[in-house]
Design an enzyme around this catalytic site. Structure first.
Site, PDB file in Angstrom:
ATOM      1  N   GLY A  47      42.953  38.839  82.393  1.00  0.00           N
ATOM      2  CA  GLY A  47      44.182  38.427  83.056  1.00  0.00           C
ATOM      3  C   GLY A  47      44.113  36.951  83.383  1.00  0.00           C
ATOM      4  O   GLY A  47      43.021  36.405  83.568  1.00  0.00           O
ATOM      5  N   GLN A  52      46.295  29.324  87.765  1.00  0.00           N
ATOM      6  CA  GLN A  52      44.944  29.063  87.245  1.00  0.00           C
ATOM      7  C   GLN A  52      44.928  28.020  86.137  1.00  0.00           C
ATOM      8  O   GLN A  52      43.862  27.518  85.786  1.00  0.00           O
ATOM      9  CB  GLN A  52      44.314  30.357  86.711  1.00  0.00           C
ATOM     10  N   CYS A 101      36.603  36.457  88.395  1.00  0.00           N
ATOM     11  CA  CYS A 101      37.807  35.647  88.197  1.00  0.00           C
ATOM     12  C   CYS A 101      37.434  34.416  87.387  1.00  0.00           C
ATOM     13  O   CYS A 101      36.390  33.800  87.650  1.00  0.00           O
ATOM     14  CB  CYS A 101      38.370  35.235  89.559  1.00  0.00           C
ATOM     15  N   LEU A 102      38.262  34.055  86.428  1.00  0.00           N
ATOM     16  CA  LEU A 102      37.979  32.879  85.594  1.00  0.00           C
ATOM     17  C   LEU A 102      37.932  31.598  86.425  1.00  0.00           C
ATOM     18  O   LEU A 102      37.304  30.624  86.027  1.00  0.00           O
ATOM     19  CB  LEU A 102      39.029  32.745  84.477  1.00  0.00           C
ATOM     20  N   HIS A 143      45.067  41.748  91.358  1.00  0.00           N
ATOM     21  CA  HIS A 143      44.263  40.515  91.351  1.00  0.00           C
ATOM     22  C   HIS A 143      45.127  39.343  90.868  1.00  0.00           C
ATOM     23  O   HIS A 143      45.140  38.270  91.489  1.00  0.00           O
ATOM     24  CB  HIS A 143      43.043  40.727  90.449  1.00  0.00           C
ATOM     25  N   GLU A 144      45.860  39.553  89.767  1.00  0.00           N
ATOM     26  CA  GLU A 144      46.677  38.461  89.211  1.00  0.00           C
ATOM     27  C   GLU A 144      47.850  38.131  90.128  1.00  0.00           C
ATOM     28  O   GLU A 144      48.187  36.957  90.315  1.00  0.00           O
ATOM     29  CB  GLU A 144      47.174  38.819  87.804  1.00  0.00           C
ATOM     30  N   HIS A 147      47.062  35.771  92.857  1.00  0.00           N
ATOM     31  CA  HIS A 147      47.068  34.350  92.494  1.00  0.00           C
ATOM     32  C   HIS A 147      48.445  33.717  92.731  1.00  0.00           C
ATOM     33  O   HIS A 147      48.543  32.506  92.942  1.00  0.00           O
ATOM     34  CB  HIS A 147      46.683  34.168  91.020  1.00  0.00           C
TER      35      HIS A 147
HETATM   36 NI    NI Z   1      41.541  35.579  89.067  1.00  0.00          NI
END
Ligand code: NI
Length: 190
Positions: A47, A52, A101-102, A143-144, A147
């Site tokens: 995701g 991000q 998380c990236l 989670h997304e 953000h």
């Molecule tokens: Ni994330």
């Protein structure tokens, strides 16, 4: 085009993202969505939310299919979410599971979240949808969507764990972290 992924500590990850308007249904948005898919796959993510990649707008791409063997609900779970809204979440049934998380490379921590949600959203063609989600797919979505409201999963871990990883988070914010995809830290290293 691969986009740099903004790291924990960057202010864009703390903003409330703006919704897209009907007038945003254009080539520029389609190009951005294509770039987000490419960037997500390149970094082996399941995701990616627009903040991000430095854009404070309500746009998310998800492809849970790499998790499908362990979590069948993730099979064929490839979605573009525009203006997603989690309209119901079953707080009575929280499930604890590891998340990464990236924007927070090299860390994973246990997060408790509702196992079942209901969501409304627009797809990449700005067509409206609504559906129920559960299990790991519901976790990816939550989670997304976090953000888009300026939250990172580390905000939701226990105070003890947060203290334990504090110095690692500080290093990530300074860009002092090994990562095999392009990143952008809050603080430029000289
Ligand atoms: Ni994330």
């Amino acid at each position: 085009m691969l986009l740099p992924i903004y790291l924990y500590g960057h202010p864009v990850l703390r903003k409330i993202a703006e919704p897209l308007e009907a007038t945003d249904n254009n080539e520029e948005t389609q190009k951005l969505i294509a770039d987000m898919w490419e960037t997500m796959y390149n970094s082996d993510g399941v995701g990616l939310a627009a903040p991000q990649i430095g854009k404070s707008i309500q746009l998310v791409v998800i492809d849970g299919s790499p998790m499908a063997e362990r979590f069948p609900e993730c099979a064929d779970a490839k979605m573009c979410l525009i203006n997603p809204e989690i309209t119901e979440a079953d707080d009575a049934e929280l499930v604890a599971f590891e998340e990464g998380c990236l924007s927070v490379p090299g860390l994973s921590e246990t997060v408790k979240r509702p196992d079942k949600i209901h969501m409304t959203w627009l797809d990449e063609n700005f067509q409206p949808h609504e559906a129920d989600f559960s299990g790991f797919l519901a976790r990816i979505i939550q989670h997304e969507c976090d953000h888009l409201i300026g939250k990172v999963y580390t905000d939701r871990i226990s105070p003890i764990r947060k203290q334990f990883i504090k110095s690692k988070l500080t290093n990530i914010a300074k860009g002092k972290v090994a990562c095999d995809y392009r990143t952008k830290a809050a603080v430029n290293r000289r």
